[in-house]
Design an enzyme around this catalytic site. Sequence first.
Site, mmCIF file in Angstrom:
data_model
loop_
_atom_site.group_PDB
_atom_site.id
_atom_site.type_symbol
_atom_site.label_atom_id
_atom_site.label_comp_id
_atom_site.label_asym_id
_atom_site.label_seq_id
_atom_site.Cartn_x
_atom_site.Cartn_y
_atom_site.Cartn_z
ATOM 1 N N ASP A 46 0.834 -1.208 0.000
ATOM 2 C CA ASP A 46 0.000 0.000 0.000
ATOM 3 C C ASP A 46 0.868 1.257 0.000
ATOM 4 O O ASP A 46 0.652 2.181 -0.803
ATOM 5 C CB ASP A 46 -0.909 0.013 1.235
ATOM 6 C CG ASP A 46 -1.978 -1.056 1.207
ATOM 7 O OD1 ASP A 46 -3.086 -0.775 0.753
ATOM 8 O OD2 ASP A 46 -1.683 -2.188 1.652
ATOM 9 N N THR A 127 -7.129 -4.980 0.045
ATOM 10 C CA THR A 127 -5.931 -5.427 0.762
ATOM 11 C C THR A 127 -6.097 -6.837 1.331
ATOM 12 O O THR A 127 -5.136 -7.615 1.351
ATOM 13 C CB THR A 127 -5.591 -4.435 1.897
ATOM 14 O OG1 THR A 127 -5.356 -3.143 1.328
ATOM 15 C CG2 THR A 127 -4.346 -4.874 2.650
#
Length: 328
Positions: A46, A127
């Site tokens: 990320d 995610t």
Amino acid sequence: MDYFNEIDAGVDAVAEASILCRKIQRSLNRFPSLKKEDLSPVTVADFASQALIISRIRKRFPTDVILGEENSILLRTNTEYSKEILFFLHDHMKKISVNDLWEIVDQGKSDLASTDRFWVIDPVDGTKGFLRGDQFAVALSLIEAGEVRLGILGCPNLSDDTLGPSFRKGCILYAVKGGGTTIKFSEGQSTSPVFRSRNIQANAARMCESVEAGHSNHELHEKVLKALGIKNRSLRIDSQVKYAVLALEKADIYLRVPRRNDYREKIWDHAAGAVILTESGGKVTDLTGRILDFSKGKTLEANYGIAASAGGIHDQVLTAVAHSIPLS
């Protein structure tokens, strides 16, 4: 405005970030995820992806405002984690320090109140899917005057299993408002237009929904399927890859029913995917039929949930939603 320069810069940035994220995904056992304040996971990928995309957009459009999902709060208390991010960024962004990394990531903490044009980054959308080694997306969009003008989705793990025997692993889809949707394959430089012109019967549709039940209300989805007479098994995929799957005719309906009436969707979770599906011939509104309003800041404050469809069945989907779901 043709947005040729923005497409060129954005697609290159998303392609590079997609390669980076896949590389990190193969090394997941080395790097634990962290927990943000809302308890959602965040990974090395990320932060690395956001830093990389910001650096590439800044190089081409130095004065543009950028909004990213992540910030450096967790990194500033975990220097070793920051060093792991720099390890993966080394081949892409040479000679940056830990402090440089924090500052670049935080360039996505923009105040949107004073701007009419801004980029939106979701560096790793989905995610939890990423952590499972499954589907995720790298999402980038450009918003002007409250409308999504350009959307780009990197889908590094879309493969034959989902899209059929002729589909090569990995792709990028991008769209310009009023200019259609295009797919670019990760293997080679070939591109093709994406457009759904075929209408379908509502009862023959297939729903695409989140893997995580916490992200949407699977039970209420079942009520909508029953109201439409749909017996096909739903396809469960993480992230904005769902918009890509609808655009590519492997599913026909995507609903996102909030678990709480006061919840509003984040713009980075839908901006890129919504314009890609719309420009491919689909339709995206909220659950009440309102057009998505990206002028309210970081959330779709004027909207409730998401209803996306393709195949000419949107009105029927909204009718089934109204009969099946208590709308706020």
